[in-house]
Design an enzyme around this catalytic site. Sequence first.
Site, PDB file in Angstrom:
ATOM      1  N   GLU A  49       0.861  -1.184   0.000  1.00 47.96           N
ATOM      2  CA  GLU A  49       0.000   0.000   0.000  1.00 47.96           C
ATOM      3  C   GLU A  49       0.892   1.226   0.000  1.00 47.96           C
ATOM      4  O   GLU A  49       1.785   1.332   0.837  1.00 47.96           O
ATOM      5  CB  GLU A  49      -0.783   0.035   1.314  1.00 47.96           C
ATOM      6  CG  GLU A  49      -2.213  -0.395   1.271  1.00 47.96           C
ATOM      7  CD  GLU A  49      -2.838  -0.207   2.657  1.00 47.96           C
ATOM      8  OE1 GLU A  49      -2.811   0.912   3.186  1.00 47.96           O
ATOM      9  OE2 GLU A  49      -3.322  -1.207   3.211  1.00 47.96           O
ATOM     10  N   ASP A  60      -5.649   8.693  10.439  1.00 50.99           N
ATOM     11  CA  ASP A  60      -4.310   8.282  10.832  1.00 50.99           C
ATOM     12  C   ASP A  60      -3.871   8.833  12.170  1.00 50.99           C
ATOM     13  O   ASP A  60      -4.181   9.955  12.538  1.00 50.99           O
ATOM     14  CB  ASP A  60      -3.303   8.708   9.756  1.00 50.99           C
ATOM     15  CG  ASP A  60      -3.407   7.843   8.517  1.00 50.99           C
ATOM     16  OD1 ASP A  60      -3.277   6.610   8.664  1.00 50.99           O
ATOM     17  OD2 ASP A  60      -3.649   8.383   7.424  1.00 50.99           O
TER      18      ASP A  60
END
Lengths: 262, 391
Positions: A49, A60
Site C-alpha cells: 500500500e 491516521d
Amino acid sequence: MNRIKKKFDLLKSRNEKALITFITAGDPDIKTTEDMIFAMEDGGADIVEIGIPYSDPLADGPVIQNSSARSLKNGTKIKDIMNCIKDVRSKSDIPLVFLAYYNSLFKYGIERFISESLMAGIDGFIIPDLPIEEREELVCKLNGTNISLIPLVAPTSKERIKRIVESADTFVYCVSLNGVTGMREKISTDLKAYMETVKQFTTLPRALGFGISNPSIVKNVKDLCEGVVVGSAIVDLISKNADRGRKVKEFVSEMKGVLLNE
Amino acid sequence: MNGRFGKFGGQYVPETLMNALMDLEEEFEKAMSDKSFIDEYRYYLKEYSGRPTPLYFAENLTKALGGAKIYLKREDLNHTGAHKINNVIGQVLLAKRMGKRRIIAETGAGQHGVATATVAAKFGLECEIFMGYEDIQRQSLNVFKMKLLGASVRSVESGTKTLKDAVNEAIRDWVTNVDTTFYVMGSVVGPHPYPTIVRDFQRVIGDETKSQILEKEGRYPDYVIACVGGGSNSMGIFFPFIEEKEVALIGVEAGGKGIESGKHAATFQGGSIGVIHGMMTYVLQDDEGQILPVYSISAGLDYPGVGPEHAYLKESGRAKYVYATDEEAVEAFMALSKLEGIIPALESAHAIAYAMKIAPEMGKDKTIVVNLSGRGDKDIDIMSKIMKVEL
C-alpha cells in the site's frame, strides 16, 4: 486479471495468509519510497500500500500523520508518486494499492487520477474517508478499469457490512478497532465475532489492519483473517533508521514468518 | 433527512463513525419533534443564557454613518459572551438524551470551548476540549476558563496547530471513543447531520430577529449582515430569512492582510470545491487538495473551510459573500466601542466593518441588521497590542 486477485488466489492455493505492508510515498523522499517497496517485497510482502501524503489525514495516528507531513514538506507531488510507481512496476509485478484521502482524488480530478494510476500500474484504491454513501461516483468511474476499490468495514459497521462488501472484488479491509492507525501493544476488540460476521457476507479474503504492529499481534489474529496490514510500524522504522532498507526487510520478513508458521 | 445542500455536504468520514452519525440523525429528528425536548431547550436558552437577546438600534453609529438605520442583534449578551451557547445547549441536551457521559469539542479562539465546558459543568458531564497549540498560546484566558469549569484542554500539536487541526483531532478522538462519547460540533460544518443540527440550534437568532424587527420597523430589513468563519452565527440569522427574498443576506469573511497577500481566511474568495472535515464545500487548498494554512486577526474566523449550506447559498445566489480585512475589522472594533459603548468580538467586527462600508451609500429609510455574534473581552489583549498600549 487484477494482480491483487491473482495474488490472493495464489496464496489460497498455498494455504498462506497475505502480508500487506504500507509506506507513505515521499517519506523521507521519493527515491527512498522505491527502495522501500523493494525492501518489503524482498522481505516477503505480498501486496504494498502506498500512502498519498495528505495535509489532513483523519484516519491516521501520529506516526503516519508525521510521515505525511515530512513528505509534503519535501514537496512530494502526485506526479512524482506516479513516476515512482511506474518505475517500480517496470521491475516488479507485486500488487500495488494507493491509500488516498478522497480530496486528493477529487481536487486532482477523479478521471485524471484514475487514468494516471492505471498507466503507472496501480491495482487498487483504499479511500478511508469514503463510506458507501459517498462512493458511487468513484465506483462508476472505476467501472471497466482494472483498479479495485477496496472497501473498509469497521467493528461498528454491524448491519452495514452486507452493503459495504457487496461491490468488493479483491479483498475487504477490516479495521481492527475503534480508532486511528498506529502502533499498539495489543488489540482488545472481540475480533472473532466481528470477523465471523464479515465472513457471513463475503467469500472474499479479509485483511485485518490498524494496530497490527508486532509479531505477537500477528500470531494472535492470523487465524481470524486471510491477511494482515502493517503500516505504522514500518513507517516508524523508516523514520528512525539510517539503514532503513535492511531494517524494513528484516521486520517484514519476521512478520511474514509468523504468518507462515502453523 | 437530506444530507446535502445541492452538491455540498455529505459524509466523508471513516466507516467507524457512520453508524454513530446515523444514530445522531435519528435521535436529533426524534428530539426536534418531542415537545418536552424543545421545552427544555427553550427553558435553558431563556433562564440560563438570557434569551431573547435584544435587537438594538445603534443610533450613534447610524448617525455617524449618515445612511441606513443599523440594528445590532445582541448575541454578545448571551451567557459566555457569544452565540455559541445556543448550539451547545441543544447538543448537550441531545447528548444527555442519548445517554452519553463524555463530550468533546474543538475550539479555535476558545469561545465554543468555553460554552461547551460551561454547559458540561451545568449538566455534570465529562468534557474534553481540543485546541491547537498555537491558539492555546494566543488565548490563555479562555484556556484558564475552560479548566476552571472542570474541562480538560488537550493541546493539538499536529498540522498547523490551529482550529482545523483541533477539528481533526476531535474527530480522531470520536473515532476512538465513539461508543461513549458525543462530539459537540461548534459550527455548521462537519459531516451530515452536523451542519443541519447546528443550524437548527442557531436559527433562534434569526427567528427572534424577524419578530423584533417587525415590531420596531413594521417590515423586514433590507440587509442582514454576519461574519462567516465556519458560519454558525450567520447561518443562524440567515436561515429564517431565506424565504424572504427582499432581504439581502451578506456573509463577511476574514480578509486578513488582504486576499492578494495570501494571508487570509476568506474561503469564498480564494477557495475551490473540495472535502474537509467530512463535508464537501469550498476549501482553501492547493492544486492537489492539500489544505492551505489560513490567517486572520480573529481566531474564530481562522478556518479553511465553510459550512456546506453557505456554499449552497453562494452558488444559488441567495446570499452574497464579501470580506473585511484585519485593518477594517480593527477600525470597526474601535468605532463601535466609542460610538455605542459596545466592545464587539473581532469576529463580529468584520460584519460591522462591512455595514459601515455600505450604510453611508444607502437611504435613511433603509435598514441593516448586523449580527453582533460575540463580545470583545477576549480580544482585549490583541487589541491593546495593536494600539500599542501596555496592560
